[in-house]
Design a protein around this motif. Structure first.
Motif, mmCIF file in Angstrom:
data_model
loop_
_atom_site.group_PDB
_atom_site.id
_atom_site.type_symbol
_atom_site.label_atom_id
_atom_site.label_comp_id
_atom_site.label_asym_id
_atom_site.label_seq_id
_atom_site.Cartn_x
_atom_site.Cartn_y
_atom_site.Cartn_z
ATOM 1 N N ASN A 90 -38.936 28.160 13.180
ATOM 2 C CA ASN A 90 -38.838 26.697 13.092
ATOM 3 C C ASN A 90 -37.877 26.250 11.992
ATOM 4 O OD1 ASN A 90 -40.574 26.207 15.244
ATOM 5 N ND2 ASN A 90 -42.384 26.358 13.945
ATOM 6 N N GLU A 91 -37.830 27.024 10.898
ATOM 7 C CA GLU A 91 -36.875 26.683 9.824
ATOM 8 C C GLU A 91 -35.448 26.741 10.360
ATOM 9 O OE1 GLU A 91 -39.341 28.801 9.145
ATOM 10 O OE2 GLU A 91 -40.458 27.845 7.501
ATOM 11 N N ARG A 101 -28.854 13.360 15.216
ATOM 12 C CA ARG A 101 -29.793 12.247 15.430
ATOM 13 C C ARG A 101 -30.484 12.339 16.782
ATOM 14 N NH1 ARG A 101 -27.250 6.659 13.877
ATOM 15 N NH2 ARG A 101 -29.331 6.019 14.491
ATOM 16 N N GLU A 102 -29.774 12.883 17.778
ATOM 17 C CA GLU A 102 -30.350 13.053 19.115
ATOM 18 C C GLU A 102 -31.400 14.172 19.075
ATOM 19 O OE1 GLU A 102 -31.702 13.203 22.127
ATOM 20 O OE2 GLU A 102 -29.899 12.293 23.012
ATOM 21 N N ARG A 103 -32.701 13.816 19.165
ATOM 22 C CA ARG A 103 -33.763 14.808 18.965
ATOM 23 C C ARG A 103 -34.501 15.164 20.255
ATOM 24 N NH1 ARG A 103 -32.831 16.419 13.773
ATOM 25 N NH2 ARG A 103 -34.922 17.336 13.703
ATOM 26 N N GLN A 104 -34.029 14.630 21.372
ATOM 27 C CA GLN A 104 -34.744 14.828 22.637
ATOM 28 C C GLN A 104 -34.907 16.310 23.003
ATOM 29 O OE1 GLN A 104 -32.983 11.772 25.222
ATOM 30 N NE2 GLN A 104 -34.183 12.708 26.849
ATOM 31 N N GLY A 128 -40.258 15.127 25.072
ATOM 32 C CA GLY A 128 -40.619 14.818 23.696
ATOM 33 C C GLY A 128 -39.413 14.876 22.788
ATOM 34 N N LYS A 129 -39.666 15.079 21.507
ATOM 35 C CA LYS A 129 -38.549 15.172 20.558
ATOM 36 C C LYS A 129 -38.857 16.182 19.455
ATOM 37 C CE LYS A 129 -40.254 11.174 18.050
ATOM 38 N NZ LYS A 129 -40.241 9.724 17.923
ATOM 39 N N ILE A 130 -37.782 16.631 18.824
ATOM 40 C CA ILE A 130 -37.913 17.551 17.694
ATOM 41 C C ILE A 130 -38.105 16.715 16.425
ATOM 42 C CG2 ILE A 130 -36.770 19.371 16.359
ATOM 43 C CD1 ILE A 130 -37.564 20.186 19.259
ATOM 44 N N SER A 131 -39.140 17.039 15.669
ATOM 45 C CA SER A 131 -39.447 16.278 14.455
ATOM 46 C C SER A 131 -38.362 16.522 13.395
ATOM 47 C CB SER A 131 -40.809 16.712 13.914
ATOM 48 O OG SER A 131 -40.781 18.098 13.662
ATOM 49 N N ILE A 145 -42.921 21.546 15.319
ATOM 50 C CA ILE A 145 -41.674 20.751 15.348
ATOM 51 C C ILE A 145 -41.526 19.932 16.637
ATOM 52 C CG2 ILE A 145 -40.408 22.306 13.782
ATOM 53 C CD1 ILE A 145 -38.896 23.323 16.358
ATOM 54 N N PHE A 146 -42.548 19.955 17.495
ATOM 55 C CA PHE A 146 -42.426 19.226 18.765
ATOM 56 C C PHE A 146 -43.397 18.048 18.826
ATOM 57 C CE2 PHE A 146 -43.361 18.366 23.253
ATOM 58 C CZ PHE A 146 -42.071 18.233 23.770
ATOM 59 N N ILE A 147 -42.830 16.857 19.060
ATOM 60 C CA ILE A 147 -43.632 15.630 19.191
ATOM 61 C C ILE A 147 -43.559 15.168 20.651
ATOM 62 C CG2 ILE A 147 -43.879 13.212 18.473
ATOM 63 C CD1 ILE A 147 -42.467 13.995 15.844
ATOM 64 N N PRO A 148 -44.669 15.222 21.390
ATOM 65 C CA PRO A 148 -44.612 14.815 22.799
ATOM 66 C C PRO A 148 -44.461 13.298 22.935
ATOM 67 C CG PRO A 148 -46.881 15.247 22.169
ATOM 68 C CD PRO A 148 -46.032 15.614 20.975
#
Ligand code: IMP
Length: 182
Positions: A90-91, A101-104, A128-131, A145-148
């Protein structure tokens, strides 16, 4: 009917155990590792594993192949998620995404089912997006690191029941259950 779930991943099993329990169905954990080929298509990976395990595991049995696809990284790590998780982790993903900025992103799970001598595949997808930072202590893999979509928290900040309301695993499972219950 009792389904055998082949996975070496205890977290995956725990998530499925709850999903099956909610359907009043039994699932038996077959805790074993098996060969996973590298292929751009997770369906092919699942199919290969199903065939490799046929005759070795009691039918009906299922397995699951999953991956995280990050839009701004052209779908990376996708079918190579396991390798990337083990190596840069994840690091490493956070580093790659610095200043982006595009985290999709989407999480994909493909369940492979072997039943009555036939192979079946069920695909589940969660948008979702990457935190922006690694957050939470629960779960496994890319959970921190994943936000649904529909939540502001990472999978790692959720207990299993909450994660199961959003997850790619649950989406694939729903299709599996619809098929089994026909
Ligand atoms: P595999 O399907 O077990 O090969 O998983 C591929 C990679 O995606 C592994 O590194 C897992 O840690 C990761 N992964 C799969 N599902 C999830 C999930 O629900 N949360 C977080 N990471 C996952």
């Amino acid at each position: 009917m009792k389904i055998h779930l082949v996975t070496h991943n205890k977290h995956k099993f725990e998530e499925y155990r709850l999903l099956f329990r909610n359907e009043n169905m039994e699932v038996e954990w077959v805790n074993t590792e098996y060969v996973e080929i590298q292929d751009d298509d997770v369906e092919n990976v699942a199919l290969f594993s199903l065939n490799a395990l046929t005759g070795k595991i009691h039918e009906p049995f299922m397995l699951e192949d999953s991956g995280l696809y990050i839009k701004s990284l052209k779908g990376f790590p996708g079918p190579y998620s396991s390798y990337v998780n083990r190596t840069i982790g994840n690091e490493g993903i956070m580093d790659l995404m610095k200043n982006i900025r595009e985290r999709q992103a989407v999480f994909v799970a493909v369940i492979g089912l072997r039943m009555d001598g036939q192979n079946y595949l069920f695909r589940g997808v969660t948008e979702g997006k990457i935190s922006h930072e690694i957050k939470g202590k629960k779960g496994f893999g890319f959970d921190p690191i994943f936000i649904p979509e529909g939540s502001e928290r990472t999978f790692s900040e959720m207990d299993i029941e909450e994660k199961n309301r959003y997850s790619h695993r649950m989406m694939a499972f729903k299709k599996l259950i619809e098929f089994i219950k026909i």
